[in-house]
Write a protein that holds these residues in place. Structure first.
Motif, PDB file in Angstrom:
ATOM      1  N   UNK A   1       0.837  -1.205   0.000  1.00 36.98           N
ATOM      2  CA  UNK A   1       0.000   0.000   0.000  1.00 36.98           C
ATOM      3  C   UNK A   1       0.869   1.251   0.000  1.00 36.98           C
ATOM      4  N   UNK A   2       1.926   1.250   0.798  1.00 40.64           N
ATOM      5  CA  UNK A   2       2.817   2.418   0.856  1.00 40.64           C
ATOM      6  C   UNK A   2       3.589   2.584  -0.449  1.00 40.64           C
ATOM      7  N   UNK A   3       3.924   1.475  -1.100  1.00 38.54           N
ATOM      8  CA  UNK A   3       4.581   1.533  -2.407  1.00 38.54           C
ATOM      9  C   UNK A   3       3.642   2.162  -3.435  1.00 38.54           C
ATOM     10  N   UNK A   4       2.387   1.712  -3.430  1.00 35.43           N
ATOM     11  CA  UNK A   4       1.409   2.245  -4.371  1.00 35.43           C
ATOM     12  C   UNK A   4       1.113   3.723  -4.107  1.00 35.43           C
ATOM     13  N   UNK A   5       1.217   4.126  -2.845  1.00 36.75           N
ATOM     14  CA  UNK A   5       0.986   5.526  -2.486  1.00 36.75           C
ATOM     15  C   UNK A   5       2.245   6.376  -2.679  1.00 36.75           C
ATOM     16  N   UNK A   6       3.313   5.728  -3.151  1.00 41.74           N
ATOM     17  CA  UNK A   6       4.603   6.386  -3.383  1.00 41.74           C
ATOM     18  C   UNK A   6       5.215   6.941  -2.101  1.00 41.74           C
ATOM     19  N   UNK A   7       4.950   6.253  -1.008  1.00 43.41           N
ATOM     20  CA  UNK A   7       5.559   6.597   0.269  1.00 43.41           C
ATOM     21  C   UNK A   7       6.697   5.640   0.600  1.00 43.41           C
ATOM     22  N   UNK A   8       6.950   4.702  -0.321  1.00 43.01           N
ATOM     23  CA  UNK A   8       8.006   3.708  -0.146  1.00 43.01           C
ATOM     24  C   UNK A   8       8.623   3.441  -1.510  1.00 43.01           C
ATOM     25  N   UNK A   9       9.938   3.439  -1.596  1.00 48.81           N
ATOM     26  CA  UNK A   9      10.605   3.178  -2.873  1.00 48.81           C
ATOM     27  C   UNK A   9      10.563   1.692  -3.210  1.00 48.81           C
ATOM     28  N   UNK A  10      10.799   1.367  -4.458  1.00 48.17           N
ATOM     29  CA  UNK A  10      10.830  -0.027  -4.879  1.00 48.17           C
ATOM     30  C   UNK A  10      11.912  -0.815  -4.154  1.00 48.17           C
ATOM     31  N   UNK A  11      13.078  -0.203  -3.981  1.00 54.91           N
ATOM     32  CA  UNK A  11      14.185  -0.879  -3.291  1.00 54.91           C
ATOM     33  C   UNK A  11      13.832  -1.134  -1.838  1.00 54.91           C
ATOM     34  N   UNK A  12      13.223  -0.150  -1.189  1.00 56.64           N
ATOM     35  CA  UNK A  12      12.836  -0.340   0.215  1.00 56.64           C
ATOM     36  C   UNK A  12      11.703  -1.358   0.338  1.00 56.64           C
ATOM     37  N   UNK A  13      10.806  -1.383  -0.647  1.00 54.34           N
ATOM     38  CA  UNK A  13       9.728  -2.377  -0.619  1.00 54.34           C
ATOM     39  C   UNK A  13      10.315  -3.783  -0.578  1.00 54.34           C
ATOM     40  N   UNK A  14      11.271  -4.049  -1.425  1.00 57.49           N
ATOM     41  CA  UNK A  14      11.921  -5.365  -1.454  1.00 57.49           C
ATOM     42  C   UNK A  14      12.620  -5.636  -0.118  1.00 57.49           C
ATOM     43  N   UNK A  15      13.347  -4.630   0.390  1.00 53.94           N
ATOM     44  CA  UNK A  15      14.039  -4.786   1.664  1.00 53.94           C
ATOM     45  C   UNK A  15      13.080  -5.032   2.811  1.00 53.94           C
ATOM     46  N   UNK A  16      11.975  -4.304   2.816  1.00 60.24           N
ATOM     47  CA  UNK A  16      10.971  -4.478   3.874  1.00 60.24           C
ATOM     48  C   UNK A  16      10.391  -5.888   3.838  1.00 60.24           C
ATOM     49  N   UNK A  17       9.999  -6.358   2.653  1.00 56.16           N
ATOM     50  CA  UNK A  17       9.365  -7.677   2.547  1.00 56.16           C
ATOM     51  C   UNK A  17      10.331  -8.777   2.967  1.00 56.16           C
ATOM     52  N   UNK A  18      11.575  -8.681   2.557  1.00 58.13           N
ATOM     53  CA  UNK A  18      12.575  -9.680   2.965  1.00 58.13           C
ATOM     54  C   UNK A  18      12.714  -9.684   4.483  1.00 58.13           C
ATOM     55  N   UNK A  19      12.793  -8.500   5.085  1.00 58.78           N
ATOM     56  CA  UNK A  19      12.932  -8.393   6.536  1.00 58.78           C
ATOM     57  C   UNK A  19      11.695  -8.929   7.253  1.00 58.78           C
ATOM     58  N   UNK A  20      10.524  -8.647   6.711  1.00 57.49           N
ATOM     59  CA  UNK A  20       9.276  -9.116   7.319  1.00 57.49           C
ATOM     60  C   UNK A  20       9.168 -10.637   7.272  1.00 57.49           C
ATOM     61  N   UNK A  21       9.503 -11.206   6.125  1.00 54.80           N
ATOM     62  CA  UNK A  21       9.456 -12.663   5.992  1.00 54.80           C
ATOM     63  C   UNK A  21      10.466 -13.314   6.936  1.00 54.80           C
ATOM     64  N   UNK A  22      11.667 -12.750   6.999  1.00 47.80           N
ATOM     65  CA  UNK A  22      12.691 -13.286   7.901  1.00 47.80           C
ATOM     66  C   UNK A  22      12.234 -13.194   9.355  1.00 47.80           C
ATOM     67  N   UNK A  23      11.611 -12.075   9.724  1.00 47.69           N
ATOM     68  CA  UNK A  23      11.115 -11.903  11.081  1.00 47.69           C
ATOM     69  C   UNK A  23      10.017 -12.891  11.420  1.00 47.69           C
ATOM     70  N   UNK A  24       9.123 -13.139  10.456  1.00 42.81           N
ATOM     71  CA  UNK A  24       8.032 -14.087  10.677  1.00 42.81           C
ATOM     72  C   UNK A  24       8.564 -15.506  10.848  1.00 42.81           C
ATOM     73  N   UNK A  25       9.552 -15.863  10.056  1.00 36.49           N
ATOM     74  CA  UNK A  25      10.151 -17.196  10.170  1.00 36.49           C
ATOM     75  C   UNK A  25      10.876 -17.335  11.507  1.00 36.49           C
ATOM     76  N   UNK A  26      11.591 -16.291  11.910  1.00 35.59           N
ATOM     77  CA  UNK A  26      12.300 -16.327  13.192  1.00 35.59           C
ATOM     78  C   UNK A  26      11.321 -16.434  14.354  1.00 35.59           C
ATOM     79  N   UNK A  27      10.233 -15.658  14.301  1.00 40.64           N
ATOM     80  CA  UNK A  27       9.216 -15.725  15.354  1.00 40.64           C
ATOM     81  C   UNK A  27       8.582 -17.102  15.441  1.00 40.64           C
ATOM     82  N   UNK A  28       8.308 -17.696  14.277  1.00 40.31           N
ATOM     83  CA  UNK A  28       7.731 -19.043  14.237  1.00 40.31           C
ATOM     84  C   UNK A  28       8.715 -20.081  14.753  1.00 40.31           C
TER      85      UNK A  28
END
Length: 228
Positions: A68-95
């Motif tokens: 949503x933030x990417x579509x609203x242009x409040x997040x760059x494409x590079x940061x979007x990729x970085x955020x998603x990787x970090x989120x997935x890693x965090x979810x796996x670590x929490x699990x």
């Protein structure tokens, strides 16, 4: 520390906390807590993280929010990729932490707060209805985020509103799909549980992203004059 690395680290920590405490509450004390207790475990995780990592990364801790933030242009494409990787890693670590806790107690690891549908899960809705439910739940969640973050005057209550909204959508969604509205949150537990959780994962990866995109489209349409 590099500014981008700070943001990604914050997203990793936030998503880990969300999964560990939200899914952990469902997996270890769901019977005692009930729907409301589990819903507030997820919601309060957001409230807590919003006020500590929000100033660093915005506290997305959810690929659907980042989209949503990417579509609203409040997040760059590079940061979007970085955020998603970090989120997935965090979810796996929490699990992984939750999995280790349950194993250490000698309990079966068939329940890690994973999402699902069909016979034996919640009220047993179909795959099609699970997609519809997750799109609607995510739409409501993301639309609220877009609304409350649209004005700086809401800054003091933003984390509280978003956290309570996550609890709100969980109250309906827990008995239907377990409530995903977050692809990373669904991926973590599914990896460790396997079986149906993994084979049904596609719903919880795709539907929240669709719901997010629809929420952005609706928000922009209804607020076109205000944005101009």
């Amino acid at each position: 520390m590099n500014a981008s690395f700070k943001k990604y680290t914050a997203e990793f920590i936030g998503t880990l906390v969300l999964v560990l405490f939200g899914c952990g509450s469902a997996a270890t004390a769901g019977g005692e807590l009930g729907t409301l207790g589990i819903a507030f475990a997820f919601g309060l995780s957001i409230v807590a993280m919003a006020y500590v990592i929000g100033p660093i990364s915005g506290c997305h801790i959810n690929p659907a929010v980042s989209l949503a933030m990417l579509m609203k242009r409040k997040l760059s494409g590079a940061d979007f990729i970085g955020y998603v990787i970090a989120q997935v890693a965090g979810a796996i670590a929490g699990s992984a932490i939750l999995y280790a806790i349950i194993v250490s107690a000698g309990l079966p690891t068939t329940g890690l707060g994973q999402n699902g549908f069909g016979a034996g899960y919640g009220i047993g809705i179909s795959a099609t209805m699970a997609v519809v439910v997750e799109i609607i739940l995510t739409f409501v969640f993301i639309y609220t985020i877009l609304g409350v973050t649209s004005s700086e005057s809401n800054a003091a209550v933003t984390g509280l509103v978003i956290g309570l909204t996550l609890a709100f959508v969980h109250i309906l969604g827990i008995g239907l799909t377990g409530t995903s509205v977050n692809p990373a949150r669904s991926l973590g537990p599914a990896i460790f549980v396997g079986g149906d959780a993994l084979s049904q994962l596609w719903v919880f990866l795709i539907a929240p992203l669709v719901g997010s995109a629809l929420a952005v489209a609706a928000f922009q349409l209804l607020n076109k004059e205000k944005q101009a």
